[in-house]
Structure formats: C-alpha cells, structure tokens
Design a protein around this motif. Sequence first.
Motif, PDB file in Angstrom:
ATOM      1  N   ARG A 286       0.843  -1.191   0.000  1.00 42.72           N
ATOM      2  CA  ARG A 286       0.000   0.000   0.000  1.00 42.72           C
ATOM      3  C   ARG A 286       0.880   1.244   0.000  1.00 42.72           C
ATOM      4  O   ARG A 286       1.867   1.326   0.719  1.00 42.72           O
ATOM      5  CB  ARG A 286      -0.915  -0.025   1.214  1.00 42.72           C
ATOM      6  N   GLU A 287       0.483   2.230  -0.789  1.00 40.57           N
ATOM      7  CA  GLU A 287       1.297   3.407  -1.061  1.00 40.57           C
ATOM      8  C   GLU A 287       0.514   4.677  -0.723  1.00 40.57           C
ATOM      9  O   GLU A 287      -0.668   4.794  -1.080  1.00 40.57           O
ATOM     10  CB  GLU A 287       1.696   3.412  -2.543  1.00 40.57           C
ATOM     11  N   PHE A 288       1.170   5.622  -0.068  1.00 36.69           N
ATOM     12  CA  PHE A 288       0.543   6.908   0.236  1.00 36.69           C
ATOM     13  C   PHE A 288       0.310   7.687  -1.055  1.00 36.69           C
ATOM     14  O   PHE A 288       1.184   7.746  -1.926  1.00 36.69           O
ATOM     15  CB  PHE A 288       1.456   7.703   1.177  1.00 36.69           C
TER      16      PHE A 288
ATOM     17  N   ALA B  38      -9.321   7.457   7.437  1.00 36.94           N
ATOM     18  CA  ALA B  38      -9.419   8.529   8.421  1.00 36.94           C
ATOM     19  C   ALA B  38      -8.258   8.438   9.397  1.00 36.94           C
ATOM     20  O   ALA B  38      -8.021   7.368   9.985  1.00 36.94           O
ATOM     21  CB  ALA B  38     -10.738   8.445   9.168  1.00 36.94           C
ATOM     22  N   ASP B  39      -7.553   9.551   9.552  1.00 38.99           N
ATOM     23  CA  ASP B  39      -6.409   9.589  10.464  1.00 38.99           C
ATOM     24  C   ASP B  39      -6.916   9.706  11.910  1.00 38.99           C
ATOM     25  O   ASP B  39      -8.011  10.190  12.154  1.00 38.99           O
ATOM     26  CB  ASP B  39      -5.557  10.814  10.108  1.00 38.99           C
ATOM     27  N   THR B  40      -6.088   9.272  12.837  1.00 39.05           N
ATOM     28  CA  THR B  40      -6.448   9.412  14.252  1.00 39.05           C
ATOM     29  C   THR B  40      -6.220  10.832  14.752  1.00 39.05           C
ATOM     30  O   THR B  40      -6.671  11.188  15.829  1.00 39.05           O
ATOM     31  CB  THR B  40      -5.616   8.452  15.119  1.00 39.05           C
ATOM     32  N   ALA B  41      -5.505  11.667  13.986  1.00 40.26           N
ATOM     33  CA  ALA B  41      -5.122  13.005  14.394  1.00 40.26           C
ATOM     34  C   ALA B  41      -5.690  14.049  13.430  1.00 40.26           C
ATOM     35  O   ALA B  41      -6.105  13.701  12.331  1.00 40.26           O
ATOM     36  CB  ALA B  41      -3.586  13.105  14.416  1.00 40.26           C
TER      37      ALA B  41
ATOM     38  N   PRO C 189       0.352   4.412   6.771  1.00 42.25           N
ATOM     39  CA  PRO C 189      -0.965   3.794   7.000  1.00 42.25           C
ATOM     40  C   PRO C 189      -1.277   3.550   8.468  1.00 42.25           C
ATOM     41  O   PRO C 189      -2.439   3.575   8.867  1.00 42.25           O
ATOM     42  CB  PRO C 189      -0.869   2.479   6.223  1.00 42.25           C
ATOM     43  N   ASP C 190      -0.270   3.322   9.290  1.00 41.05           N
ATOM     44  CA  ASP C 190      -0.501   2.980  10.692  1.00 41.05           C
ATOM     45  C   ASP C 190      -1.195   4.091  11.466  1.00 41.05           C
ATOM     46  O   ASP C 190      -1.759   3.849  12.528  1.00 41.05           O
ATOM     47  CB  ASP C 190       0.827   2.633  11.382  1.00 41.05           C
ATOM     48  N   SER C 191      -1.146   5.311  10.942  1.00 40.87           N
ATOM     49  CA  SER C 191      -1.780   6.432  11.632  1.00 40.87           C
ATOM     50  C   SER C 191      -3.284   6.490  11.383  1.00 40.87           C
ATOM     51  O   SER C 191      -3.986   7.256  12.022  1.00 40.87           O
ATOM     52  CB  SER C 191      -1.137   7.755  11.193  1.00 40.87           C
TER      53      SER C 191
END
Length: 124
Positions: free
Chosen positions: A45-47, A98-101, A108-110
């Motif tokens: 997976r790529e940003f 959806a980001d946690t921040a 991806p982990d965020s």
Amino acid sequence: QVQLVESGGGLVQAGGSLRLSCATSGRTFSSNAMGWFRQASGKEREFVAAISWSGSSTFTADSMKGRFTISRDNAKNTVYLQMNSLKPEDTAVYYCAADTAPFPHRVPDSYNYWGQGTQVTVSS
C-alpha cells in the motif's frame, strides 16, 4: 456503524481524469485528517495524498504532485481525490482512510478507519 465508501473509480485511457469521492457515515470526521492510499497488484500500500481536518494543509506523494489534488467538504462528510493526466502506473485500488489526528500522516498505521477501496485502471 462507521463507514467510508469510495466511489468514482473505473477504466480510463492514459492522459484522462477521474474524481474519486469518499463518503463517511456513522460518525463525523471533521476533526480528523483524511488520506488516500493505493495498492497495485502485488505491491505494498502506497501513500497518495492527505488533508488536514480543516483542509488548510495538504500533502501529495512526489510522483503525483501536479496531477492529483485532495480536497474535502466537511458539510457533506466527503473527501475527494481529483486525478488528472493519469498514467498506466496509476492503476491500483484506491483507499480512503481517516487519520487518528487532525493533521495528516503519510503512513498507514496512523489511520484507523478504512474504506473498501475503488479500482482505478488506466489503459495505455
């Protein structure tokens, strides 16, 4: 139930454009950054791009700068990805997350909520 639903994918010729949408429901993400990622067959997976909670800050992967634009409409609970000058190497499943921040990250982990993805295929 929290849902992120992508739409707008499809088959397009090289040089063409597509606009992806990500509609969220079940809770509001107006205080969260949002992002788009993609995954080509056989690859990680790529940003792709991300946007802050207000839309004032955006980040785009270097290979897509100038071609892809992320935006959001918090009133409509929707995030968009405008993709222009598409290339065959852009072929992938595109995911909204959806980001946690409130300010976006490239990893991806965020991100703790993900859509099911929409296929984008660019023919040469």
